[in-house]
Structure formats: structure tokens, C-alpha cells
Design a protein around this motif. Structure first.
Motif, PDB file in Angstrom:
ATOM      1  N   MET A   1       0.848  -1.201   0.000  1.00 21.25           N
ATOM      2  CA  MET A   1       0.000   0.000   0.000  1.00 21.25           C
ATOM      3  C   MET A   1       0.876   1.241   0.000  1.00 21.25           C
ATOM      4  N   LEU A   2       0.492   2.209  -0.798  1.00 21.00           N
ATOM      5  CA  LEU A   2       1.159   3.505  -0.856  1.00 21.00           C
ATOM      6  C   LEU A   2       0.138   4.533  -0.383  1.00 21.00           C
ATOM      7  N   LYS A   3       0.227   4.895   0.901  1.00 19.02           N
ATOM      8  CA  LYS A   3      -0.834   5.677   1.530  1.00 19.02           C
ATOM      9  C   LYS A   3      -0.720   7.162   1.200  1.00 19.02           C
ATOM     10  N   ILE A   4      -1.849   7.762   0.836  1.00 27.45           N
ATOM     11  CA  ILE A   4      -1.915   9.207   0.631  1.00 27.45           C
ATOM     12  C   ILE A   4      -1.936   9.888   1.998  1.00 27.45           C
ATOM     13  N   THR A   5      -0.958  10.746   2.232  1.00 28.72           N
ATOM     14  CA  THR A   5      -0.840  11.424   3.530  1.00 28.72           C
ATOM     15  C   THR A   5      -1.215  12.890   3.472  1.00 28.72           C
ATOM     16  N   ASP A   6      -1.147  13.488   2.292  1.00 27.54           N
ATOM     17  CA  ASP A   6      -1.463  14.913   2.187  1.00 27.54           C
ATOM     18  C   ASP A   6      -1.840  15.227   0.746  1.00 27.54           C
ATOM     19  N   ALA A   7      -2.652  16.238   0.573  1.00 28.78           N
ATOM     20  CA  ALA A   7      -2.992  16.749  -0.759  1.00 28.78           C
ATOM     21  C   ALA A   7      -3.334  18.222  -0.608  1.00 28.78           C
ATOM     22  N   ARG A   8      -2.867  19.021  -1.554  1.00 33.55           N
ATOM     23  CA  ARG A   8      -3.117  20.465  -1.452  1.00 33.55           C
ATOM     24  C   ARG A   8      -3.327  21.048  -2.848  1.00 33.55           C
ATOM     25  N   VAL A   9      -4.067  22.144  -2.867  1.00 36.24           N
ATOM     26  CA  VAL A   9      -4.383  22.847  -4.102  1.00 36.24           C
ATOM     27  C   VAL A   9      -3.522  24.095  -4.184  1.00 36.24           C
ATOM     28  N   ILE A  10      -2.900  24.300  -5.336  1.00 35.22           N
ATOM     29  CA  ILE A  10      -2.029  25.451  -5.564  1.00 35.22           C
ATOM     30  C   ILE A  10      -2.610  26.256  -6.713  1.00 35.22           C
ATOM     31  N   VAL A  11      -2.988  27.496  -6.441  1.00 38.12           N
ATOM     32  CA  VAL A  11      -3.517  28.401  -7.463  1.00 38.12           C
ATOM     33  C   VAL A  11      -2.462  29.453  -7.758  1.00 38.12           C
ATOM     34  N   THR A  12      -2.132  29.600  -9.031  1.00 37.77           N
ATOM     35  CA  THR A  12      -1.081  30.544  -9.413  1.00 37.77           C
ATOM     36  C   THR A  12      -1.436  31.204 -10.736  1.00 37.77           C
ATOM     37  N   CYS A  13      -0.853  32.382 -11.009  1.00 39.42           N
ATOM     38  CA  CYS A  13      -1.173  33.121 -12.220  1.00 39.42           C
ATOM     39  C   CYS A  13       0.087  33.708 -12.865  1.00 39.42           C
ATOM     40  N   PRO A  14       0.947  32.866 -13.435  1.00 43.87           N
ATOM     41  CA  PRO A  14       2.116  33.376 -14.150  1.00 43.87           C
ATOM     42  C   PRO A  14       1.745  33.831 -15.567  1.00 43.87           C
ATOM     43  N   GLY A  15       0.872  34.834 -15.644  1.00 50.00           N
ATOM     44  CA  GLY A  15       0.360  35.323 -16.915  1.00 50.00           C
ATOM     45  C   GLY A  15      -1.057  34.877 -17.195  1.00 50.00           C
ATOM     46  N   ARG A  16      -1.463  33.738 -16.640  1.00 50.60           N
ATOM     47  CA  ARG A  16      -2.850  33.270 -16.642  1.00 50.60           C
ATOM     48  C   ARG A  16      -3.017  32.289 -15.498  1.00 50.60           C
ATOM     49  N   ASN A  17      -4.255  32.056 -15.101  1.00 49.95           N
ATOM     50  CA  ASN A  17      -4.527  31.257 -13.908  1.00 49.95           C
ATOM     51  C   ASN A  17      -4.404  29.762 -14.173  1.00 49.95           C
ATOM     52  N   PHE A  18      -3.779  29.073 -13.205  1.00 48.97           N
ATOM     53  CA  PHE A  18      -3.708  27.614 -13.211  1.00 48.97           C
ATOM     54  C   PHE A  18      -4.052  27.091 -11.821  1.00 48.97           C
ATOM     55  N   VAL A  19      -4.713  25.943 -11.783  1.00 54.25           N
ATOM     56  CA  VAL A  19      -5.022  25.258 -10.530  1.00 54.25           C
ATOM     57  C   VAL A  19      -4.334  23.897 -10.580  1.00 54.25           C
ATOM     58  N   THR A  20      -3.508  23.623  -9.584  1.00 53.78           N
ATOM     59  CA  THR A  20      -2.727  22.381  -9.553  1.00 53.78           C
ATOM     60  C   THR A  20      -2.990  21.639  -8.248  1.00 53.78           C
ATOM     61  N   LEU A  21      -3.164  20.338  -8.346  1.00 51.45           N
ATOM     62  CA  LEU A  21      -3.285  19.477  -7.166  1.00 51.45           C
ATOM     63  C   LEU A  21      -1.975  18.725  -6.979  1.00 51.45           C
ATOM     64  N   LYS A  22      -1.465  18.733  -5.756  1.00 53.79           N
ATOM     65  CA  LYS A  22      -0.276  17.942  -5.439  1.00 53.79           C
ATOM     66  C   LYS A  22      -0.636  16.947  -4.345  1.00 53.79           C
ATOM     67  N   ILE A  23      -0.354  15.663  -4.601  1.00 53.04           N
ATOM     68  CA  ILE A  23      -0.655  14.586  -3.654  1.00 53.04           C
ATOM     69  C   ILE A  23       0.654  14.009  -3.127  1.00 53.04           C
ATOM     70  N   GLU A  24       0.737  13.843  -1.814  1.00 52.55           N
ATOM     71  CA  GLU A  24       1.921  13.272  -1.159  1.00 52.55           C
ATOM     72  C   GLU A  24       1.572  11.898  -0.598  1.00 52.55           C
ATOM     73  N   THR A  25       2.590  11.024  -0.511  1.00 47.80           N
ATOM     74  CA  THR A  25       2.394   9.678   0.039  1.00 47.80           C
ATOM     75  C   THR A  25       3.383   9.394   1.155  1.00 47.80           C
ATOM     76  N   ASP A  26       3.128   8.321   1.882  1.00 45.75           N
ATOM     77  CA  ASP A  26       3.989   7.986   3.019  1.00 45.75           C
ATOM     78  C   ASP A  26       5.355   7.466   2.586  1.00 45.75           C
ATOM     79  N   ALA A  27       5.529   7.189   1.297  1.00 42.21           N
ATOM     80  CA  ALA A  27       6.835   6.752   0.795  1.00 42.21           C
ATOM     81  C   ALA A  27       7.662   7.924   0.282  1.00 42.21           C
TER      82      ALA A  27
END
Length: 403
Positions: free
Chosen positions: A1-27
Motif C-alpha cells: 500500500m502507498l498511503k496518501i498522507t497529504d494533498a493540497r491545491v495550488i492556485v497561481t497566475c504566471p500570466g494566466r490562472n492555473f489550478v494544480t493538485l499535489k498529492i503526497e504519500t507515506d513513501a
């Protein structure tokens, strides 16, 4: 098992808006997914933060199909662009994690490469036919084998696809929607003239494409497709609004010009009739807006049964994360057709370091494990969200029309 330990949303606008999800695991293995929905970015960010991320924590990151079904079927309220963009972000990030854990570029987990690179097309546009053809020639000199042509329409102040910035076209141009004026009659007169001039100047070897942007009725689209037949387009894109899939029967009955549609589709049900009745030649659904790699593979598999090829949306309202996912997807399927390639600004590419690369008319996803793209969170934080809307369209009498 590769457990999901964290996930966060990153909103940024380097000339236009982007929404990015980053998921972290216990490994210690992380993955990224794109969740950008042009003009409605914060709706998807909220859907992820408030509704999906709490459900992800503690789950096994390896169980991609089960997670997709959990998020799609478990919500009861299915489909729609906000829901499917959010699910797509999770799906991309989990595929990124799985491939990184395996130490392989993602396309190897999807069955390996079916081709050496992915044919791409660039965007040539201008206020006049002459300017558009000069831009097309510039793309050809850069090695492009396919070019989309969009030109100003005589008598109209502005036209979709025409921009003063020839490299980084961005239609979401104002904090509130700007208004354009449209005339179908003027457009139908000028567009065949553009392609007649293009074939005369550019010759017969370069692939030519055109985007109508959902602006015609079925019989108007049939007339345009028939008028363009002598110029042998690679495709005519989004000729009519596609909510009513049977509209394409009328176009098909009158012309052999290849048809493409689907960048606004978000599920297999949006294109099922179009594919099964062979009313289109290219399905343009994107990894981001059609529920991720998991769901887009289903669409591609259905399309392959009917000799329909892919042509995934690849505008700058999709981040380099989606571009990387589209390339891994495209290189691994048998019925790939072409990939739209609008280059991002230097600021965007710095925020999203990536390994995919262009050469001689083709893109390749690269050999880095996973998607081969990441987000520089410190740099992303320097570009705060800025509200931006797509324009709207009105006819010359002031009534609303499809943009």
C-alpha cells in the motif's frame, strides 16, 4: 500500500490562472495533476479542497481505478466540467505517483510507445489573410507539419483566434467578460478565400486546420465544410455546438471535410453517438476536462472501434501538467491523430519545470519517471490569482451568440 498522507491545491497566475493538485504519500513519492477550468478556476479549487481531498487522505495511491469510481459514482451528482476537472486532477496525480514508484515514464505503464513522437499543430493567425499566411510560413520554418489558420473577418472589429501576441494567445482577457460582435454571413464569405490563398501560397504538403468555435447552425456548417473541400483540410473543428450530437449528421451528409469536436466534452456520453455513428473523424476531449487519463482511455478505446482518432485540446488554458499527461496518453494509444500545441510563456514554464520537448513537428513526453513535470511552489506563490473571463459574443443586432 502507498498511503496518501497529504494533498493540497495550488492556485497561481504566471500570466494566466492555473489550478494544480499535489498529492503526497507515506513513501515520499508525490504527484501533480492539473485542475484548471478557464474562467471558473476557483470553483474547481473549492471542489477539490472542500470535497475531494478529505476523501483521499489514507487511501492507497495505487488504486487508481477504484479511486476514480469512488469520486465519480460516489458523489451521486455526476459529470459536469467542475466535477470532471477535479477528478482529472486526482487521476493525473495518481498516475504520476504510480509511474514514479515504478521508476518509469508514464507511457510505459500505459502499454509503451506506439510511435516515435506526436504530430502537433501550431496556431497561425492575423488580422488579414496576408498576415495569417506570413505566420503560417513562420511555423513551417520552425518545422511544423500542421498549422491551424485563423484570420480576421472583413467588417468585424475582432475575431476568435486572432491576437496581437502571436506566440501566447490568451482569450481570457478581462476581469469581466469583454464583448465581441459576430456575423456569420461575413465569416462564411471570407473563410474559403483564406484557404484558397493558403493552398496557393503554402502548397499541398502542409496540413491545414481551422476552428469555427461552435458558431454555426448545422446547415451553415455544411455549407462551409463543402466550400472548403477543394483545400483538403486536416480537419474543421467545432463547426456547431455539440450538445445535440445528431447535428453532425447534416454536415456529414453534405461534405467529406474531416470533422473534429470535443474540447468542451467531459465524459464518454458527450461523444458516444458522434463516435458510434461515425459523425466525426477526430475526438478532441482533453485529459483535464474529460476526467483524467483513466476516462480518456475509455473514450479513445471506443473511438478506435470506429476509426475515429484523437486530437486532444492543448491550449494555454491547460498547464504543462496536462500537456505532459496528453503526450504520455497520445504516444501510447493506437488511434492518436494530432496534438494541439500552444506554447506557454517563459513564466509558466518556469513555474512548471518539465521534460517534454519539441522537434521537427513532433512532441515527445521524455523519459523522466512519472509525468515528467512538477510545480515550483515557491515560484508559484509569487503569482497570485487574478480574475479573468473569456469573452462573450453578440450578433450585429445585439443578441447573444455562441462564443
Amino acid at each position: 500500500m502507498l498511503k496518501i498522507t497529504d494533498a493540497r491545491v495550488i492556485v497561481t497566475c504566471p500570466g494566466r490562472n492555473f489550478v494544480t493538485l499535489k498529492i503526497e504519500t507515506d513513501a515520499g513519492v508525490s504527484g501533480v495533476g492539473d485542475a484548471t477550468l478557464n474562467g471558473r478556476e476557483l470553483a474547481v479549487a473549492s471542489y477539490l479542497s472542500d470535497h475531494l481531498i478529505p476523501c483521499l487522505l489514507g487511501r492507497d495511491a495505487h488504486r487508481i481505478e477504484d479511486t476514480w469510481q469512488f469520486l465519480y459514482r460516489g458523489a451521486y451528482w455526476r459529470r459536469g466540467p467542475v466535477t470532471m476537472a477535479a477528478i482529472a486532477a486526482v487521476d493525473m496525480a495518481l498516475w504520476d505517483i504510480k509511474a514514479k514508484a515504478a521508476g518509469l515514464p508514464l507511457y510505459q505503464l500505459l502499454g509503451g510507445a506506439c510511435r516515435e513522437g506526436l504530430l502537433v499543430y501550431g496556431h497561425a493567425n492575423g488580422e488579414t489573410t496576408e498576415e495569417t499566411l506570413r505566420e503560417a510560413q513562420r511555423y513551417i520554418e520552425l518545422g511544423y507539419r500542421a498549422v491551424r489558420l485563423q484570420s480576421g473577418v472583413p467588417g468585424l472589429k475582432s475575431t476568435y483566434g486572432v491576437s496581437s501576441d502571436k506566440d501566447f494567445y490568451e482569450p481570457a482577457d478581462a476581469a469581466l467578460p469583454s464583448e465581441n460582435v459576430w456575423s456569420t454571413e461575413k465569416y462564411l464569405r471570407s473563410t474559403p478565400q483564406l484557404f484558397a490563398a493558403a493552398r496557393e501560397k503554402l502548397g499541398g504538403d502542409i496540413h491545414l486546420l481551422h476552428d469555427v468555435h461552435h458558431r454555426l447552425t448545422p446547415i451553415e456548417a455544411a455549407r462551409l465544410a463543402k466550400d472548403l473541400e477543394p483545400y483538403r483540410l486536416f480537419w474543421l473543428e467545432d463547426a456547431v455546438p455539440a450538445e445535440h450530437q445528431a447535428n453532425f449528421r447534416q454536415i456529414r451528409a453534405h461534405s467529406t471535410t474531416p470533422l473534429a469536436v470535443g474540447e468542451v466534452f467531459n465524459s464518454i456520453w458527450d461523444c458516444k453517438q458522434l463516435i458510434e455513428e461515425q459523425l466525426i473523424d477526430y475526438i478532441r476531449a482533453s485529459v483535464l476536462h474529460a476526467g483524467g487519463i483513466t476516462h480518456l482511455r475509455r473514450i479513445a478505446n471506443l473511438a478506435d472501434l470506429y476509426k475515429v482518432r484523437t486530437g486532444c485540446h492543448g491550449a494555454t488554458d491547460l498547464s504543462p501538467v496536462t500537456m505532459a499527461a496528453a503526450l504520455h496518453f497520445g504516444i501510447s494509444i493506437p488511434n492518436f491523430g494530432i496534438q494541439e500545441y500552444m506554447q506557454h510563456t517563459a513564466e509558466t514554464l518556469a513555474v512548471f519545470p518539465h521534460g517534454y520537448h519539441y522537434g521537427d513537428g513532433y512532441l515527445h513526453p521524455g523519459e523522466a519517471p512519472g509525468l515528467g513535470v512538477d510545480i515550483d511552489e515557491a515560484l508559484a506563490a509569487q503569482y497570485p490569482y487574478r480574475r479573468a473571463y473569456l469573452p462573450i459574443n453578440r450578433l450585429e443586432d445585439g443578441s447573444m451568440h455562441d462564443w
